[in-house]
Design an enzyme around this catalytic site. Sequence first.
Site, short mmCIF file in Angstrom:
data_model
loop_
_atom_site.label_atom_id
_atom_site.label_comp_id
_atom_site.label_asym_id
_atom_site.label_seq_id
_atom_site.Cartn_x
_atom_site.Cartn_y
_atom_site.Cartn_z
N HIS A 87 0.52 -1.16 0.40
CA HIS A 87 0.23 0.17 0.44
C HIS A 87 0.71 1.06 -0.45
CE1 HIS A 87 -2.89 2.64 1.22
NE2 HIS A 87 -3.57 1.51 0.66
N ASP A 132 -7.91 -5.32 0.11
CA ASP A 132 -8.74 -6.32 -1.15
C ASP A 132 -8.04 -8.16 -1.14
OD1 ASP A 132 -9.66 -4.33 -1.96
OD2 ASP A 132 -8.00 -3.29 -3.02
#
Length: 445
Positions: free
Chosen positions: A312, A370
């Site tokens: 991320h 996700d």
Amino acid sequence: MADENLQSNKVAVLTIPGHDPIELPILKGTEGPEVIDVRALGSHGYFTYDPGFVSTASCKSKITFIDGAKGILLHRGYPIDQLATQTDYLQVCYLLLNGDLPNQEQYDSFSKRVKYHTMVHEQINSLFKAFRRDSHPMAIMCGIAGALSAFYHDNLDIYDPEHRYLTAIRLIAKIPTLAAMSYKYSVGQPFIFPKNNLSYAGNFLHMMFATPCEEYQVNPVIEKALDRIFILHADHEQNASTSSVRLAGSSGANPYACIAAGLASLWGPAHGGANEACLRMLERIGTVERIPEFIAKAKDKNDSFRLMGFGHRVYKNYDPRARVMEQTCHEVLNELNIKNHPIFDVAVELERIARSDDYFIERNLYPNVDFYSGIILNAIGIPTNMFTVIFALARTVGWISHWIEMNEAEDSRIGRPRQIYVGTPTRDVIAMANRKPCDTPNNEF
Ligand code: CMC
């Protein structure tokens, strides 16, 4: 030039050879690190270079705070795990839009208002028919969201707070209807009208899975899991799609066009498209024995493959949304009595191996939101090409909250990044007969 409310009484001094020192105010928000205010640089003939906006704040915001190093995510000050376990999605929508959680009376009136707007204009059905049956539902969503401005243009004065709020309610109410319609269209089934006696998530499940011939009973565990997925995706600060919404909106564009910009940006596999890409990756890996092969591919600089659902831009620690998502994944698989879910087994083992591998440890690559969401959606029967649509559905409230905040801000200006020009220096046009062939002809691909 410095913002009065944010002043920290400190300044940074920039020393450039041949130039007087430049004093830059240091600003401080309510949370997070100090920020150097570089706005005055332009008047000294300089600007900054920051591809990907890694070190650049584009706005002030009161909506969401992330501390990536500590793995903290707050909406209007409330930690995401508390919101996910103690509220529901419509409460979070109210929170993002209004600044605090609603009391019972406010919640009832907000829910009623959202439910009142769940139907879409009947003529929108004809728009769907213009798409190929096998269109990706995100392609349909990008088109349909932009088209909404043609249907709801009666309340599109972006300077009117009532119009802005009504648009927010309409979007929160109608996006699930449109999302379910995009699915129904792709499988050749009739559209199912919203049922306003159901919860927000329950209504979406009903519009997805009911048919005119058969009633669909909403399973409360699945309903709760989906509601939690919506909460976990509701907002995430100035990510690519939210920044796209703000940038589009900074020109005064109408909110539906701005949401279409957000949808387009979200679709990419590095952003919201990662949930679909992650499930496809887990299916491709197939068995735990093949994991080392894919770990090696992810580490190979000559291979474009990346572990989807890992890493991320902001989190250099465990994504707090991923923790809740993993827990929800267990609950759903238990409820559905799925004992051996091969994809889930691959995911758990992949996470274990990656988290003990130096490559991932050194780069602080952890599972993100996700990584587990696709497994839950898959288990509850949502087709893979709808995963990013679900993300978009949930993120709509974040996008529109930021759009409203931007339109309310006194210092809002059209977004206009600078660039370092690296092209040919100034030259004169010469007559065509005297020109040499262009040696970079892109049009010959
Ligand atoms: N697999 C393998 N290597 C990775 C991965 C990954 N998933 N993510 C980052 N790296 C490596 C990257 O190659 C680079 O290595 P090096 O320093 O040797 O060049 C280093 O880690 C830093 O990566 P980066 O690309 O500079 O980081 P970024 O902040 O620009 O990208 C990201 C962030 C999310 C785009 C990236 O981690 C990624 O592509 N992840 C997979 C896609 C994904 O799961 N996206 C969903 C994000 S969460 C949902 C959302 O909010 O949209």
